[in-house]
Write a protein that holds these residues in place. Sequence first.
Motif, short mmCIF file in Angstrom:
data_model
loop_
_atom_site.label_atom_id
_atom_site.label_comp_id
_atom_site.label_asym_id
_atom_site.label_seq_id
_atom_site.Cartn_x
_atom_site.Cartn_y
_atom_site.Cartn_z
N GLU A 142 35.11 36.97 38.85
CA GLU A 142 35.45 37.25 40.25
C GLU A 142 36.32 36.15 40.82
N GLU A 167 39.87 36.37 39.29
CA GLU A 167 40.64 37.47 39.88
C GLU A 167 41.15 37.10 41.26
N LYS A 168 40.30 36.41 42.04
CA LYS A 168 40.72 36.03 43.39
C LYS A 168 41.78 34.93 43.36
#
Length: 370
Positions: free
Chosen positions: A208, A211-212
Amino acid sequence: MQKTDFTVKFLDLKKINEQYRDEINKALNNAVDSGWYILGGQVEEFEREFAEYCGTKYCVGVGNGLDALSLILKAYDFKPGDEVIVPANTYIASILAISQNSLTPVLVEPDINTYNIDPAGIEGKITEKTRAIMPVHLYGQVADMESINRIAQKYNLKVIEDAAQAHGAFLNNKRTGSLSDAAGFSFYPGKNLGALGDGGAVITNDGELAEKVRALGNYGSKIKYKNIYKGVNSRLDELQAAILRVKLKYLDADNRKRREIAGYYLENIENNGITLPKCANKESHVWHLFVIRTQNRDDLQNYLSGNNIQTVIHYPVPAHKQNAYGEWNHLNLPITEKIHNEVLSLPISPVLTKEEAGTVVNIISNYSAP
């Protein structure tokens, strides 16, 4: 003692990159011929290869090492005024990454023996606003990550490695980059893994977060022209990725050469007025820099320069004495200030010859303080 008729360069980047000229030229030609220069196949392959090298699931290429740290902090969505603990004697980029995100850097003194953040000083600086600890593997030696991670777990804090100077170093069979929640690397040309321009990467096992970070570095966009965050433009370009892919193959061998030179210095430099660096264990240090200390630093540097040996000071002015952080000028950080007043970096690189290293040893061993 006779002055040498050649100069021992502090770092001969041209000679370092000359070793890989043919492979680099081929890689660059392939990248140019592809017709794709931003976020293409070279970056994808380098990200995969560097993540595998570090022993992590994800790597995100970014514009430089400062951006790598800054984007990690941005991705965590800390609130303005939240605190990040950082060593007081680090290069200012570590601290700038914190300030850029409207966060508060909290300075902790280093261990005088390793120059890395002293875990004994961390716990006393933790407050209800503390969100993360950012250890720096300064000069190429891994910080005491076991102690730091224990403290972080106790207080539910993130740990973000500044690994800009420690590509390939190990701690307990794990490489830097895999010792924390996330890590920032720099590929500045002088690093152990250096590009031919700026570049950086974020390393993590957190999908996560990766991806950010990727979206934040691409204008806050996962899909072109659809912006979900207030992002920035910070991307590793295809040409630098192509170069890094070539040089990554030789990183371990280059680090071994650095260790050999460091070992030679440690065994052969004999001067009671000089403090040599200390190394916890061989694999934990990749000797990005070989840093000595002396109370006569400026005189020693002039003496070495007069004998055709180039040196650099890493770093002459600590962050809390910089104009940029004038609000800290009143701080009393005696260990940090002692380090900055005494350190001097000797020549070390994979292409330093035995003759050059021997010259450094002989000349510095014959130095007499005024």
